[in-house]
Design a protein around this motif. Structure first.
Motif, PDB file in Angstrom:
ATOM      1  N   ARG A  57      25.084  83.898 -68.426  1.00 55.50           N
ATOM      2  CA  ARG A  57      26.140  84.936 -68.316  1.00 55.50           C
ATOM      3  C   ARG A  57      26.484  85.228 -66.773  1.00 55.50           C
ATOM      4  O   ARG A  57      25.502  85.148 -65.788  1.00 55.50           O
ATOM      5  CB  ARG A  57      25.620  86.192 -69.145  1.00 55.50           C
ATOM      6  CG  ARG A  57      26.791  87.448 -69.001  1.00 55.50           C
ATOM      7  CD  ARG A  57      26.374  88.389 -69.914  1.00 55.50           C
ATOM      8  NE  ARG A  57      25.677  88.239 -71.071  1.00 55.50           N
ATOM      9  CZ  ARG A  57      24.452  88.658 -71.581  1.00 55.50           C
ATOM     10  NH1 ARG A  57      23.751  89.641 -70.576  1.00 55.50           N
ATOM     11  NH2 ARG A  57      24.125  88.405 -72.700  1.00 55.50           N
ATOM     12  N   GLN A  63      30.387  83.867 -70.811  1.00 54.12           N
ATOM     13  CA  GLN A  63      28.979  83.381 -71.394  1.00 54.12           C
ATOM     14  C   GLN A  63      28.853  81.897 -71.865  1.00 54.12           C
ATOM     15  O   GLN A  63      29.930  81.768 -72.591  1.00 54.12           O
ATOM     16  CB  GLN A  63      28.664  84.549 -72.452  1.00 54.12           C
ATOM     17  CG  GLN A  63      27.376  84.146 -73.079  1.00 54.12           C
ATOM     18  CD  GLN A  63      26.782  85.532 -74.035  1.00 54.12           C
ATOM     19  OE1 GLN A  63      26.213  86.303 -73.627  1.00 54.12           O
ATOM     20  NE2 GLN A  63      27.423  85.411 -75.349  1.00 54.12           N
ATOM     21  N   ARG A 116      26.523  79.804 -74.357  1.00 53.49           N
ATOM     22  CA  ARG A 116      25.414  80.117 -75.354  1.00 53.49           C
ATOM     23  C   ARG A 116      25.181  78.641 -76.184  1.00 53.49           C
ATOM     24  O   ARG A 116      26.146  78.502 -76.769  1.00 53.49           O
ATOM     25  CB  ARG A 116      25.904  81.133 -76.298  1.00 53.49           C
ATOM     26  CG  ARG A 116      24.796  81.394 -77.349  1.00 53.49           C
ATOM     27  CD  ARG A 116      25.021  83.015 -77.894  1.00 53.49           C
ATOM     28  NE  ARG A 116      26.382  83.194 -78.372  1.00 53.49           N
ATOM     29  CZ  ARG A 116      26.864  83.066 -79.636  1.00 53.49           C
ATOM     30  NH1 ARG A 116      25.805  82.984 -80.462  1.00 53.49           N
ATOM     31  NH2 ARG A 116      28.005  83.303 -79.964  1.00 53.49           N
ATOM     32  N   SER A 163      28.420  93.371 -70.950  1.00 51.45           N
ATOM     33  CA  SER A 163      27.119  92.612 -71.327  1.00 51.45           C
ATOM     34  C   SER A 163      26.995  93.202 -72.793  1.00 51.45           C
ATOM     35  O   SER A 163      26.436  92.295 -73.477  1.00 51.45           O
ATOM     36  CB  SER A 163      26.110  93.255 -70.381  1.00 51.45           C
ATOM     37  OG  SER A 163      26.171  92.746 -69.122  1.00 51.45           O
ATOM     38  N   MET A 173      26.200  90.475 -76.127  1.00 49.97           N
ATOM     39  CA  MET A 173      25.207  90.498 -76.703  1.00 49.97           C
ATOM     40  C   MET A 173      25.554  90.907 -78.390  1.00 49.97           C
ATOM     41  O   MET A 173      24.738  90.457 -79.155  1.00 49.97           O
ATOM     42  CB  MET A 173      24.174  91.741 -76.115  1.00 49.97           C
ATOM     43  CG  MET A 173      23.645  90.995 -74.940  1.00 49.97           C
ATOM     44  SD  MET A 173      22.874  89.352 -74.953  1.00 49.97           S
ATOM     45  CE  MET A 173      21.836  89.717 -76.205  1.00 49.97           C
ATOM     46  N   VAL A 204      26.342  87.592 -79.583  1.00 45.29           N
ATOM     47  CA  VAL A 204      25.400  86.869 -79.936  1.00 45.29           C
ATOM     48  C   VAL A 204      24.557  87.312 -81.025  1.00 45.29           C
ATOM     49  O   VAL A 204      24.156  86.525 -81.956  1.00 45.29           O
ATOM     50  CB  VAL A 204      24.305  87.007 -78.720  1.00 45.29           C
ATOM     51  CG1 VAL A 204      22.976  86.306 -78.876  1.00 45.29           C
ATOM     52  CG2 VAL A 204      24.839  86.273 -77.403  1.00 45.29           C
TER      53      VAL A 204
END
Length: 195
Positions: A15, A84, A86, A180, A184, A187
């Motif tokens: 990130r 980000q 991932r 953030s 998250m 995610v």
């Protein structure tokens, strides 16, 4: 009792928080190249960097200084974005959060148009893309790129760090935390969908 085989998918996340300035596009491309090199997914770097740069460019247009580099005193909490990368198994997600709830839209472009092709490029390079509105606010525009190999970074205990010019690195505070949290949440939602 029957045992069923299950596939273990590794999760790799990187990130970066930036000020929404035009120069952030180049930083975002470098971020992608460095991370995918570290994850041993170099062959996906060019397409992934192009997707990231298009999503970052849209975030800068929505919330930042698109046509110029801002003076330090002009940067406020409104000018924060989060990027980000991932990787979950063979799926590579490119995600960009910004504070604006306005969704980018594909433009109708003609052959001689100078712009408006960004989301068309994203659509051509990614298996799918979309927009996620996290409870923390703003929006995350994401794209999925499927890989044919798994990430395999060196497990040497060192962290790959990208050095960002100070004027592009936003100060810690509530908006950086909001970014953030929003990423998250995405995610966690992705992991829940795997179950």
């Amino acid at each position: 009792m029957n045992a069923t085989a299950s596939t273990v998918k590794t999760l790799h996340v990187a990130r970066l928080h930036l000020v929404t300035a035009a120069s952030a596009v180049a930083v975002a491309r470098e971020f992608v190249h460095l991370m995918l090199q570290h994850w041993k997914l170099d062959s996906y770097a060019a397409d992934t960097a192009l997707v990231m740069s298009e999503l970052v460019s849209n975030a800068v247009k929505a919330t930042g200084f698109y046509d110029r580099q801002p003076r330090p005193w002009e940067v406020t909490a409104e000018h924060v974005m989060a990027l980000q990368l991932r990787a979950i198994g063979d799926e590579l997600y490119v995600e960009v959060w910004d504070r604006s709830p306005r969704e980018p839209a594909k433009q109708h472009v003609t052959a001689d148009a100078e712009g408006g092709r960004g989301l068309h490029l994203v659509e051509a390079l990614a298996q799918k893309w979309g927009i996620y509105h996290p409870p923390a606010g703003g929006k995350i525009v994401w794209a999925l790129i499927t890989t044919t190999k798994l990430p395999s970074p060196e497990l040497d205990g060192q962290t790959l760090q990208l050095r960002v010019p100070d004027e592009l690195n936003p100060q810690p505070g509530p908006v950086k935390e909001q970014a953030s949290i929003a990423l998250m949440q995405r995610v966690l939602d992705g992991l829940r969908n795997l179950l």
